[in-house]
Design a protein around this motif. Sequence first.
Motif, PDB file in Angstrom:
ATOM      1  N   MET A 106       0.836  -1.197   0.000  1.00  0.00           N
ATOM      2  CA  MET A 106       0.000   0.000   0.000  1.00  0.00           C
ATOM      3  C   MET A 106       0.874   1.251   0.000  1.00  0.00           C
ATOM      4  SD  MET A 106      -2.938   1.229   2.721  1.00  0.00           S
ATOM      5  CE  MET A 106      -1.750   1.613   4.018  1.00  0.00           C
ATOM      6  N   THR A 107       0.762   2.033  -1.070  1.00  0.00           N
ATOM      7  CA  THR A 107       1.462   3.312  -1.162  1.00  0.00           C
ATOM      8  C   THR A 107       0.568   4.373  -0.548  1.00  0.00           C
ATOM      9  OG1 THR A 107       2.496   2.593  -3.237  1.00  0.00           O
ATOM     10  CG2 THR A 107       2.531   4.949  -2.752  1.00  0.00           C
ATOM     11  N   THR A 108       1.003   4.970   0.573  1.00  0.00           N
ATOM     12  CA  THR A 108       0.172   5.973   1.239  1.00  0.00           C
ATOM     13  C   THR A 108       0.314   7.337   0.564  1.00  0.00           C
ATOM     14  OG1 THR A 108       1.848   6.661   2.851  1.00  0.00           O
ATOM     15  CG2 THR A 108       0.536   4.725   3.397  1.00  0.00           C
ATOM     16  N   GLY A 109       1.489   7.622  -0.010  1.00  0.00           N
ATOM     17  CA  GLY A 109       1.679   8.840  -0.789  1.00  0.00           C
ATOM     18  C   GLY A 109       1.206  10.094  -0.073  1.00  0.00           C
ATOM     19  N   ARG A 110       0.342  10.867  -0.738  1.00  0.00           N
ATOM     20  CA  ARG A 110      -0.092  12.152  -0.187  1.00  0.00           C
ATOM     21  C   ARG A 110      -1.096  12.013   0.954  1.00  0.00           C
ATOM     22  NH1 ARG A 110      -2.463  12.775  -5.704  1.00  0.00           N
ATOM     23  NH2 ARG A 110      -4.643  12.094  -5.615  1.00  0.00           N
ATOM     24  N   GLY A 111      -1.512  10.791   1.241  1.00  0.00           N
ATOM     25  CA  GLY A 111      -2.379  10.569   2.396  1.00  0.00           C
ATOM     26  C   GLY A 111      -3.487   9.583   2.125  1.00  0.00           C
ATOM     27  N   THR A 317      10.735  17.293   6.101  1.00  0.00           N
ATOM     28  CA  THR A 317      11.050  18.441   6.941  1.00  0.00           C
ATOM     29  C   THR A 317       9.980  18.619   8.014  1.00  0.00           C
ATOM     30  OG1 THR A 317       9.816  20.068   5.638  1.00  0.00           O
ATOM     31  CG2 THR A 317      12.078  19.583   4.932  1.00  0.00           C
ATOM     32  N   LYS A 318      10.341  19.349   9.074  1.00  0.00           N
ATOM     33  CA  LYS A 318       9.375  19.606  10.146  1.00  0.00           C
ATOM     34  C   LYS A 318       8.212  20.445   9.639  1.00  0.00           C
ATOM     35  CE  LYS A 318      12.502  19.155  14.086  1.00  0.00           C
ATOM     36  NZ  LYS A 318      13.092  19.821  15.286  1.00  0.00           N
ATOM     37  N   GLU A 319       8.476  21.375   8.730  1.00  0.00           N
ATOM     38  CA  GLU A 319       7.392  22.193   8.193  1.00  0.00           C
ATOM     39  C   GLU A 319       6.398  21.326   7.413  1.00  0.00           C
ATOM     40  OE1 GLU A 319       4.637  24.741   7.236  1.00  0.00           O
ATOM     41  OE2 GLU A 319       6.210  25.091   8.739  1.00  0.00           O
ATOM     42  N   GLU A 320       6.899  20.390   6.613  1.00  0.00           N
ATOM     43  CA  GLU A 320       5.999  19.469   5.898  1.00  0.00           C
ATOM     44  C   GLU A 320       5.189  18.636   6.883  1.00  0.00           C
ATOM     45  OE1 GLU A 320       8.775  18.680   1.899  1.00  0.00           O
ATOM     46  OE2 GLU A 320       8.813  17.284   3.589  1.00  0.00           O
ATOM     47  N   LEU A 321       5.827  18.230   7.955  1.00  0.00           N
ATOM     48  CA  LEU A 321       5.132  17.430   8.968  1.00  0.00           C
ATOM     49  C   LEU A 321       4.047  18.258   9.663  1.00  0.00           C
ATOM     50  CD1 LEU A 321       4.967  14.755  10.505  1.00  0.00           C
ATOM     51  CD2 LEU A 321       6.730  15.632  12.054  1.00  0.00           C
ATOM     52  N   HIS A 322       4.375  19.498  10.029  1.00  0.00           N
ATOM     53  CA  HIS A 322       3.388  20.355  10.681  1.00  0.00           C
ATOM     54  C   HIS A 322       2.213  20.642   9.742  1.00  0.00           C
ATOM     55  CE1 HIS A 322       6.812  21.950  13.447  1.00  0.00           C
ATOM     56  NE2 HIS A 322       6.313  20.795  13.873  1.00  0.00           N
ATOM     57  N   GLN A 323       2.504  20.846   8.448  1.00  0.00           N
ATOM     58  CA  GLN A 323       1.431  21.084   7.485  1.00  0.00           C
ATOM     59  C   GLN A 323       0.546  19.848   7.357  1.00  0.00           C
ATOM     60  OE1 GLN A 323       0.761  24.106   5.837  1.00  0.00           O
ATOM     61  NE2 GLN A 323      -1.160  22.957   5.518  1.00  0.00           N
ATOM     62  N   THR A 324       1.144  18.683   7.392  1.00  0.00           N
ATOM     63  CA  THR A 324       0.364  17.439   7.338  1.00  0.00           C
ATOM     64  C   THR A 324      -0.580  17.346   8.525  1.00  0.00           C
ATOM     65  OG1 THR A 324       2.052  16.222   6.104  1.00  0.00           O
ATOM     66  CG2 THR A 324       0.530  14.916   7.427  1.00  0.00           C
ATOM     67  N   LEU A 325      -0.090  17.674   9.721  1.00  0.00           N
ATOM     68  CA  LEU A 325      -0.936  17.631  10.918  1.00  0.00           C
ATOM     69  C   LEU A 325      -2.063  18.656  10.815  1.00  0.00           C
ATOM     70  CD1 LEU A 325       1.900  17.254  13.582  1.00  0.00           C
ATOM     71  CD2 LEU A 325       0.249  15.500  12.911  1.00  0.00           C
ATOM     72  N   ARG A 326      -1.758  19.846  10.305  1.00  0.00           N
ATOM     73  CA  ARG A 326      -2.811  20.866  10.146  1.00  0.00           C
ATOM     74  C   ARG A 326      -3.855  20.409   9.131  1.00  0.00           C
ATOM     75  NH1 ARG A 326       1.766  24.473  10.640  1.00  0.00           N
ATOM     76  NH2 ARG A 326       2.012  24.528   8.372  1.00  0.00           N
ATOM     77  N   ALA A 330      -7.802  19.703   9.828  1.00  0.00           N
ATOM     78  CA  ALA A 330      -8.773  20.578   9.134  1.00  0.00           C
ATOM     79  C   ALA A 330      -9.613  19.821   8.109  1.00  0.00           C
ATOM     80  CB  ALA A 330      -8.014  21.700   8.434  1.00  0.00           C
ATOM     81  N   GLY A 331      -9.400  18.499   7.984  1.00  0.00           N
ATOM     82  CA  GLY A 331     -10.201  17.727   7.040  1.00  0.00           C
ATOM     83  C   GLY A 331      -9.713  17.800   5.613  1.00  0.00           C
ATOM     84  N   ARG A 332      -8.461  18.253   5.414  1.00  0.00           N
ATOM     85  CA  ARG A 332      -7.913  18.350   4.062  1.00  0.00           C
ATOM     86  C   ARG A 332      -6.920  17.221   3.770  1.00  0.00           C
ATOM     87  NH1 ARG A 332      -7.273  23.701   5.966  1.00  0.00           N
ATOM     88  NH2 ARG A 332      -5.025  23.321   6.246  1.00  0.00           N
ATOM     89  N   PHE A 333      -6.883  16.224   4.604  1.00  0.00           N
ATOM     90  CA  PHE A 333      -5.888  15.169   4.496  1.00  0.00           C
ATOM     91  C   PHE A 333      -6.052  14.412   3.179  1.00  0.00           C
ATOM     92  CE2 PHE A 333      -4.363  10.804   5.572  1.00  0.00           C
ATOM     93  CZ  PHE A 333      -3.040  11.138   5.843  1.00  0.00           C
ATOM     94  N   GLY A 334      -4.935  14.223   2.477  1.00  0.00           N
ATOM     95  CA  GLY A 334      -4.944  13.461   1.233  1.00  0.00           C
ATOM     96  C   GLY A 334      -5.300  14.244   0.007  1.00  0.00           C
ATOM     97  N   GLN A 335      -5.587  15.542   0.159  1.00  0.00           N
ATOM     98  CA  GLN A 335      -5.972  16.362  -0.998  1.00  0.00           C
ATOM     99  C   GLN A 335      -4.754  16.947  -1.701  1.00  0.00           C
ATOM    100  OE1 GLN A 335      -8.855  19.267   0.313  1.00  0.00           O
ATOM    101  NE2 GLN A 335     -10.154  17.728   1.287  1.00  0.00           N
TER     102      GLN A 335
END
Length: 335
Positions: A106-111, A317-326, A330-335
């Motif tokens: 399973m490739t999780t990729g962008r989410g 990067t930590k910024e990419e990780l923080h953006q993923t958590l946000r 916010a319900g935008r996961f995987g978009q």
Amino acid sequence: MRPIKHIHGDKAPQWIGDGFYVKTLINHLDDDPDINYRHTDPFLLFDYGQPTTFAPNPHYQTKPHGIGQHPHKGFEAVTVAYAGEISHADSAGGRGDILAGDAQWMTTGRGITHEEFHSEAFGARGGLFSMVQLWVNLPSAHKLTAPRYQSIKRADMPMVTLTADSNHQTAIGTAAIIAGDWQGIKGAASTFTPINLWDIALYRAGATTLQLPDTHNVLLLVQEGEVLVNGTAISAGHLIQFAAPTQHRAEMAAEQVATHDRIELCLLAAHTDELAATPVKAPVKKTPVETSAKLLLLSGEPIGEPVAAHGPFVMNTKEELHQTLRDYQAGRFGQ
């Protein structure tokens, strides 16, 4: 011959949900300076599901054993089944049952969110359950790739015969090529970076040698039985981490020897005692009995990129990780 660096296996098992009893043998979040992700790149995590017997579940249709919807991003989750059955479903539409001998990639990729439960058939009958799951990192160029699900049936895996080093006419085992390359034979899975994943079964006493790229990091799980690996006895539930390729190649160059890598596997003959009925003090006779072992070999070209991770998210990067958590909150996961 690639030297052994470390043998993992001393961690206590834990439950994941109520369906998976595992020992986490390597984890990219560990910060041991001698044993961390830099030494296992591209392999992030390895869960060994030790053989566990489940009773029939009277609520297998409404409350199956397993784990419900949960997210992942930035890597690939690979499951190999040895006993039992899993039903998989994910938010990208991937779904299927993994039976004994099968694998899923399973490739999780962008989410992606997914769930894994014991299949209805296994839940109804119960029995022995054993699987392993590994996480394979994705390079930054593919972190945000579209999620993908590969259901890999046993019949789709190329099967090669392992022969004894002492006599190449004598078969002592097999290797199912889940991913990678075995002397020109291509594995069933599609991967983003060069990776070998070979499901090995030894069924006859003897030694055989595996040839591996000298640029790969290499791990080897003993899933069942006991074998000698480069002369060291390893029992079930242990994961061998071999020396890093750069260190090993430097040592080989200093010795002015060829840089191709080898790992020797040796299955020893087991014996049982037979006592003659007469005379009373007759000598004990050692009789060979059948023996076997199962192993899973992982090798991969190191990606060599930084990792920023938290729980089920693996970014660069930590910024990419923080953006993923946000995005997740916010319900935008995987978009």
